[in-house]
Design a protein around this motif. Structure first.
Motif, short mmCIF file in Angstrom:
data_model
loop_
_atom_site.label_atom_id
_atom_site.label_comp_id
_atom_site.label_asym_id
_atom_site.label_seq_id
_atom_site.Cartn_x
_atom_site.Cartn_y
_atom_site.Cartn_z
N ILE A 47 23.85 27.78 35.37
CA ILE A 47 25.11 28.18 36.00
C ILE A 47 24.88 29.37 36.94
O ILE A 47 25.46 29.43 38.02
CB ILE A 47 26.19 28.49 34.94
CG1 ILE A 47 26.55 27.21 34.18
CG2 ILE A 47 27.43 29.09 35.58
CD1 ILE A 47 27.41 27.43 32.96
N HIS A 83 33.70 21.20 39.28
CA HIS A 83 33.76 22.16 38.18
C HIS A 83 33.73 23.59 38.71
O HIS A 83 33.01 23.89 39.65
CB HIS A 83 32.59 21.96 37.21
CG HIS A 83 32.66 20.67 36.47
ND1 HIS A 83 32.27 19.48 37.03
CD2 HIS A 83 33.09 20.38 35.22
CE1 HIS A 83 32.45 18.51 36.15
NE2 HIS A 83 32.95 19.02 35.05
N TYR A 85 33.25 27.70 37.28
CA TYR A 85 32.69 28.50 36.17
C TYR A 85 33.13 29.94 36.34
O TYR A 85 32.76 30.60 37.30
CB TYR A 85 31.15 28.38 36.16
CG TYR A 85 30.72 26.98 35.87
CD1 TYR A 85 30.60 26.54 34.56
CD2 TYR A 85 30.51 26.08 36.90
CE1 TYR A 85 30.24 25.23 34.28
CE2 TYR A 85 30.16 24.76 36.63
CZ TYR A 85 30.03 24.35 35.32
OH TYR A 85 29.70 23.05 35.05
N TYR A 97 30.39 31.57 30.26
CA TYR A 97 31.27 31.10 31.33
C TYR A 97 32.34 30.20 30.75
O TYR A 97 32.11 29.50 29.76
CB TYR A 97 30.48 30.30 32.38
CG TYR A 97 29.68 31.14 33.32
CD1 TYR A 97 30.22 31.56 34.53
CD2 TYR A 97 28.38 31.52 33.01
CE1 TYR A 97 29.47 32.34 35.41
CE2 TYR A 97 27.63 32.31 33.88
CZ TYR A 97 28.19 32.71 35.08
OH TYR A 97 27.46 33.48 35.94
N GLN A 98 33.48 30.22 31.38
CA GLN A 98 34.53 29.25 31.09
C GLN A 98 34.38 28.15 32.12
O GLN A 98 34.51 28.38 33.32
CB GLN A 98 35.91 29.91 31.17
CG GLN A 98 37.04 28.98 30.83
CD GLN A 98 38.38 29.70 30.92
OE1 GLN A 98 38.59 30.56 31.78
NE2 GLN A 98 39.29 29.34 30.04
N GLU A 99 34.08 26.94 31.65
CA GLU A 99 33.93 25.80 32.55
C GLU A 99 35.28 25.11 32.70
O GLU A 99 35.93 24.78 31.71
CB GLU A 99 32.92 24.81 31.99
CG GLU A 99 32.76 23.57 32.85
CD GLU A 99 31.92 22.51 32.17
OE1 GLU A 99 30.77 22.31 32.58
OE2 GLU A 99 32.42 21.87 31.21
#
Length: 198
Positions: A47, A83, A85, A97-99
């Motif tokens: 990421i 997506h 992140y 991370y918040q995906e």
């Protein structure tokens, strides 16, 4: 020349494998797989290498995405971003991370997604950074509010932070009360849905 192979996992052996054997030697060399295209293989390290980009639907410019550390991935057939992140930090360091799956608006954590953590964006504002602190519910809300109030990467902008994982994560507020109380006034700008109203 002749070669042989043995798989220690399944016990299968092959004798007399040569480069002329189409099963083994004639295969085109595979390019290294881009793991960002595979949903189940993303790690924090992968990421970190992803690019930053603005969010067209929200009118958010790329400079703000870079400033707040939002990464994006394109995992579909086209060039569309699939997506987002959003970084989770603790003591100013990225710990997860918040995906966000853009199409179905689902979320999942990569790395640390709960426990002790900063408010999102908190690491950008030292204690007492201004008279006013704005706390919003979502990461995109934070970037949109920041752009709306100033939109420039300057010290005159209002400090704006987000609740990690939305309004249901009040632990992040409790864990960072000293930092929050370093501001003269705190403005909560939460969504008007059930979690935001509670």
């Amino acid at each position: 020349g002749k070669t042989s192979s043995h798989c220690f996992s399944c016990g299968d052996s092959k004798q007399d494998i040569t480069k002329s054997n189409p099963e083994w030697g004639q295969q085109p060399e595979e390019e290294e797989e881009d793991m960002s295209e595979k949903k189940d293989y993303l790690t924090l390290d992968v990421i970190e290498t992803l690019p930053c980009a603005g969010v067209r639907e929200r009118g958010i410019v790329k400079n703000l995405a870079i400033y707040f550390g939002m990464k994006v991935a394109r995992r579909g057939e086209g060039d569309e971003i699939t997506h987002h992140y959003y970084p989770f930090t603790y003591d100013g360091k990225v710990v997860g991370y918040q995906e966000r799956d853009v199409a179905n608006k689902s979320f999942r954590a990569v790395g640390r997604g709960s426990g002790k953590m900063d408010l999102q964006g908190q690491h950008l504002w030292p204690n007492g950074s201004g008279k006013h602190l704005v706390i919003v519910e979502g990461f995109l809300d934070m970037m949109a509010a920041s752009q709306m109030m100033d939109g420039k990467l300057t010290d005159t902008r209002y400090p704006i932070v987000s609740l990690p994982a939305g309004a249901s994560n009040l632990n992040a507020v409790k864990q960072n009360l000293d930092w929050i109380n370093s501001f003269e006034k705190v403005h909560l700008m939460l969504d008007q849905d059930d979690p935001g109203m509670k």
